[in-house]
Design a protein around this motif. Structure first.
Motif, PDB file in Angstrom:
ATOM      1  N   MET A   1       4.702 -12.267   2.409  1.00  0.00           N
ATOM      2  CA  MET A   1       4.995 -11.603   1.157  1.00  0.00           C
ATOM      3  C   MET A   1       3.685 -11.349   0.464  1.00  0.00           C
ATOM      4  SD  MET A   1       7.704 -10.613  -0.463  1.00  0.00           S
ATOM      5  CE  MET A   1       8.696 -11.294   0.801  1.00  0.00           C
ATOM      6  N   ASP A   2       3.561 -10.233  -0.134  1.00  0.00           N
ATOM      7  CA  ASP A   2       2.305  -9.921  -0.773  1.00  0.00           C
ATOM      8  C   ASP A   2       2.449  -9.979  -2.277  1.00  0.00           C
ATOM      9  OD1 ASP A   2       3.043  -6.728  -0.916  1.00  0.00           O
ATOM     10  OD2 ASP A   2       3.580  -7.738   0.912  1.00  0.00           O
ATOM     11  N   PRO A   3       1.381 -10.357  -2.948  1.00  0.00           N
ATOM     12  CA  PRO A   3       1.427 -10.610  -4.369  1.00  0.00           C
ATOM     13  C   PRO A   3       1.541  -9.359  -5.213  1.00  0.00           C
ATOM     14  CG  PRO A   3      -0.404 -11.723  -3.311  1.00  0.00           C
ATOM     15  CD  PRO A   3       0.176 -10.780  -2.321  1.00  0.00           C
ATOM     16  N   GLY A   4       2.300  -9.491  -6.271  1.00  0.00           N
ATOM     17  CA  GLY A   4       2.347  -8.461  -7.291  1.00  0.00           C
ATOM     18  C   GLY A   4       1.320  -8.782  -8.353  1.00  0.00           C
ATOM     19  N   VAL A   5       1.033  -7.817  -9.168  1.00  0.00           N
ATOM     20  CA  VAL A   5       0.031  -7.996 -10.194  1.00  0.00           C
ATOM     21  C   VAL A   5       0.588  -7.477 -11.509  1.00  0.00           C
ATOM     22  CG1 VAL A   5      -2.296  -7.364 -10.906  1.00  0.00           C
ATOM     23  CG2 VAL A   5      -1.826  -7.789  -8.511  1.00  0.00           C
TER      24      VAL A   5
ATOM     25  N   GLY B   1      -4.947   1.167  -3.787  1.00  0.00           N
ATOM     26  CA  GLY B   1      -6.286   1.291  -4.347  1.00  0.00           C
ATOM     27  C   GLY B   1      -6.926  -0.041  -4.660  1.00  0.00           C
ATOM     28  N   ARG B   2      -6.473  -1.079  -3.979  1.00  0.00           N
ATOM     29  CA  ARG B   2      -6.951  -2.440  -4.240  1.00  0.00           C
ATOM     30  C   ARG B   2      -7.594  -2.996  -2.975  1.00  0.00           C
ATOM     31  NH1 ARG B   2      -3.742  -4.343  -8.640  1.00  0.00           N
ATOM     32  NH2 ARG B   2      -5.410  -5.838  -8.938  1.00  0.00           N
ATOM     33  N   ARG B   3      -8.174  -4.180  -3.091  1.00  0.00           N
ATOM     34  CA  ARG B   3      -8.801  -4.842  -1.947  1.00  0.00           C
ATOM     35  C   ARG B   3      -8.070  -6.155  -1.678  1.00  0.00           C
ATOM     36  NH1 ARG B   3     -13.043  -8.501  -1.578  1.00  0.00           N
ATOM     37  NH2 ARG B   3     -13.415  -8.271  -3.798  1.00  0.00           N
ATOM     38  N   GLY B   4      -7.372  -6.218  -0.555  1.00  0.00           N
ATOM     39  CA  GLY B   4      -6.642  -7.419  -0.156  1.00  0.00           C
ATOM     40  C   GLY B   4      -7.389  -8.146   0.950  1.00  0.00           C
ATOM     41  N   THR B   5      -7.663  -9.419   0.727  1.00  0.00           N
ATOM     42  CA  THR B   5      -8.357 -10.234   1.717  1.00  0.00           C
ATOM     43  C   THR B   5      -7.648 -11.576   1.831  1.00  0.00           C
ATOM     44  OG1 THR B   5      -9.864 -11.096   0.040  1.00  0.00           O
ATOM     45  CG2 THR B   5     -10.615  -9.166   1.290  1.00  0.00           C
TER      46      THR B   5
ATOM     47  N   TRP C   1      -1.602  -6.969   5.054  1.00  0.00           N
ATOM     48  CA  TRP C   1      -1.957  -7.224   3.658  1.00  0.00           C
ATOM     49  C   TRP C   1      -3.108  -6.321   3.216  1.00  0.00           C
ATOM     50  CZ3 TRP C   1      -1.183  -7.916  -1.034  1.00  0.00           C
ATOM     51  CH2 TRP C   1      -2.138  -8.382  -1.909  1.00  0.00           C
ATOM     52  N   SER C   2      -4.163  -6.237   3.990  1.00  0.00           N
ATOM     53  CA  SER C   2      -5.297  -5.385   3.630  1.00  0.00           C
ATOM     54  C   SER C   2      -4.870  -3.926   3.518  1.00  0.00           C
ATOM     55  CB  SER C   2      -6.418  -5.513   4.658  1.00  0.00           C
ATOM     56  OG  SER C   2      -6.936  -6.818   4.657  1.00  0.00           O
ATOM     57  N   GLU C   3      -4.038  -3.485   4.446  1.00  0.00           N
ATOM     58  CA  GLU C   3      -3.572  -2.094   4.424  1.00  0.00           C
ATOM     59  C   GLU C   3      -2.683  -1.817   3.225  1.00  0.00           C
ATOM     60  OE1 GLU C   3      -1.866  -0.958   8.163  1.00  0.00           O
ATOM     61  OE2 GLU C   3      -3.774  -1.235   9.221  1.00  0.00           O
ATOM     62  N   GLN C   4      -1.797  -2.760   2.903  1.00  0.00           N
ATOM     63  CA  GLN C   4      -0.905  -2.547   1.774  1.00  0.00           C
ATOM     64  C   GLN C   4      -1.688  -2.537   0.463  1.00  0.00           C
ATOM     65  OE1 GLN C   4       2.386  -5.267   1.303  1.00  0.00           O
ATOM     66  NE2 GLN C   4       3.601  -3.641   0.391  1.00  0.00           N
ATOM     67  N   ALA C   5      -2.647  -3.420   0.320  1.00  0.00           N
ATOM     68  CA  ALA C   5      -3.479  -3.441  -0.887  1.00  0.00           C
ATOM     69  C   ALA C   5      -4.287  -2.146  -0.993  1.00  0.00           C
ATOM     70  CB  ALA C   5      -4.400  -4.656  -0.873  1.00  0.00           C
ATOM     71  N   ALA C   6      -4.862  -1.703   0.118  1.00  0.00           N
ATOM     72  CA  ALA C   6      -5.666  -0.477   0.121  1.00  0.00           C
ATOM     73  C   ALA C   6      -4.821   0.728  -0.290  1.00  0.00           C
ATOM     74  CB  ALA C   6      -6.296  -0.255   1.491  1.00  0.00           C
ATOM     75  N   ALA C   7      -3.554   0.755   0.115  1.00  0.00           N
ATOM     76  CA  ALA C   7      -2.664   1.855  -0.252  1.00  0.00           C
ATOM     77  C   ALA C   7      -2.444   1.910  -1.764  1.00  0.00           C
ATOM     78  CB  ALA C   7      -1.329   1.720   0.481  1.00  0.00           C
TER      79      ALA C   7
ATOM     80  N   ILE D   1      -4.707 -16.123  -0.107  1.00  0.00           N
ATOM     81  CA  ILE D   1      -4.602 -14.672  -0.125  1.00  0.00           C
ATOM     82  C   ILE D   1      -5.221 -14.201  -1.440  1.00  0.00           C
ATOM     83  CG2 ILE D   1      -3.023 -12.719   0.066  1.00  0.00           C
ATOM     84  CD1 ILE D   1      -2.980 -14.719   2.501  1.00  0.00           C
ATOM     85  N   GLU D   2      -6.066 -13.181  -1.345  1.00  0.00           N
ATOM     86  CA  GLU D   2      -6.768 -12.701  -2.527  1.00  0.00           C
ATOM     87  C   GLU D   2      -6.529 -11.213  -2.733  1.00  0.00           C
ATOM     88  OE1 GLU D   2     -10.783 -13.859  -1.577  1.00  0.00           O
ATOM     89  OE2 GLU D   2     -10.471 -15.878  -2.389  1.00  0.00           O
ATOM     90  N   LEU D   3      -6.487 -10.830  -3.998  1.00  0.00           N
ATOM     91  CA  LEU D   3      -6.392  -9.424  -4.377  1.00  0.00           C
ATOM     92  C   LEU D   3      -7.571  -9.139  -5.292  1.00  0.00           C
ATOM     93  CD1 LEU D   3      -4.735  -6.808  -4.194  1.00  0.00           C
ATOM     94  CD2 LEU D   3      -3.518  -7.552  -6.248  1.00  0.00           C
ATOM     95  N   ASP D   4      -8.409  -8.223  -4.887  1.00  0.00           N
ATOM     96  CA  ASP D   4      -9.617  -7.874  -5.639  1.00  0.00           C
ATOM     97  C   ASP D   4     -10.458  -9.116  -5.938  1.00  0.00           C
ATOM     98  OD1 ASP D   4      -8.846  -5.186  -5.598  1.00  0.00           O
ATOM     99  OD2 ASP D   4      -7.751  -5.370  -7.491  1.00  0.00           O
TER     100      ASP D   4
END
Length: 184
Positions: free
Chosen positions: A1-5, A37-41, A29-35, A75-78
């Motif tokens: 599951m990926d995080p919301g912001v 406009g974010r950076r998922g690592t 995760w990286s692809e979904q964040a990039a879609a 899991i990190e976002l930006d």
């Protein structure tokens, strides 16, 4: 599951994380964040064999204390921690594979499992809410009164044998979890 912001129209779905990925594809995760406009690592903070806790033993169908393989990730976002994920595998499936190490797995764990002949066909997810423990507070950089969601995902093969159990913890604020199911 990926995080919301908070403030974003982020909708979190499980489907991208359940199917093996094509050769050369990055992680979901990286692809979904990039879609967005974010950076998922993600950072793997531990990988290897550990004794199964009561909860993990129940999920994987092994005796409590039996060796299982875990991959613990932040899991990190930006660049900010947004989810803690511990993924457990039966040792007979993951022992001696890339799942037991800290190196990034091309295409992700589900892709490696499929290459090893272990394909998930059914997933069960349970979501609960609560307050974070001290370790979760520190890792997620949240206070003791900030509610968290705990999502447990169990992936089973065609014979209903457990392949993988994910225990995820994420701040509740800003989350939206979506479940889409096919009927029939």
């Amino acid at each position: 599951m990926d995080p919301g912001v908070d403030g974003d129209d982020w909708v979190s779905t499980s489907m991208p994380y359940l199917a093996p990925r094509a050769n050369g594809q990055g992680d979901a995760w990286s692809e979904q964040a990039a879609a967005q406009g974010r950076r998922g690592t993600q950072r793997i903070v531990h990988a290897g064999e550990v004794p199964a806790s009561d909860e993990v033993a129940g999920l994987l169908g092994v005796p409590e204390g039996e060796a299982v393989v875990v991959r613990r990730r932040v899991i990190e976002l930006d660049g900010e921690p947004c989810e803690l994920t511990d993924t457990y595998y039966p040792a007979h499936i993951a022992g001696g594979t890339g799942l037991a190490g800290v190196a990034k797995i091309p295409g992700g764990a589900v892709t490696l499992l499929a290459r090893l002949g272990h394909v998930g066909v059914r997933v069960r997810e349970d979501v609960t809410a609560g307050l974070p423990n001290a370790a979760e507070q520190q890792a997620l950089r949240i206070g003791p009164d900030a509610p968290v969601l705990r999502l447990t995902r169990l992936t089973l093969d065609a014979e209903d044998h457990p392949l993988q159990a994910d225990l995820m913890t994420m701040p509740a604020h800003g989350q939206r979890l979506r479940y889409e199911l096919r009927i029939g």
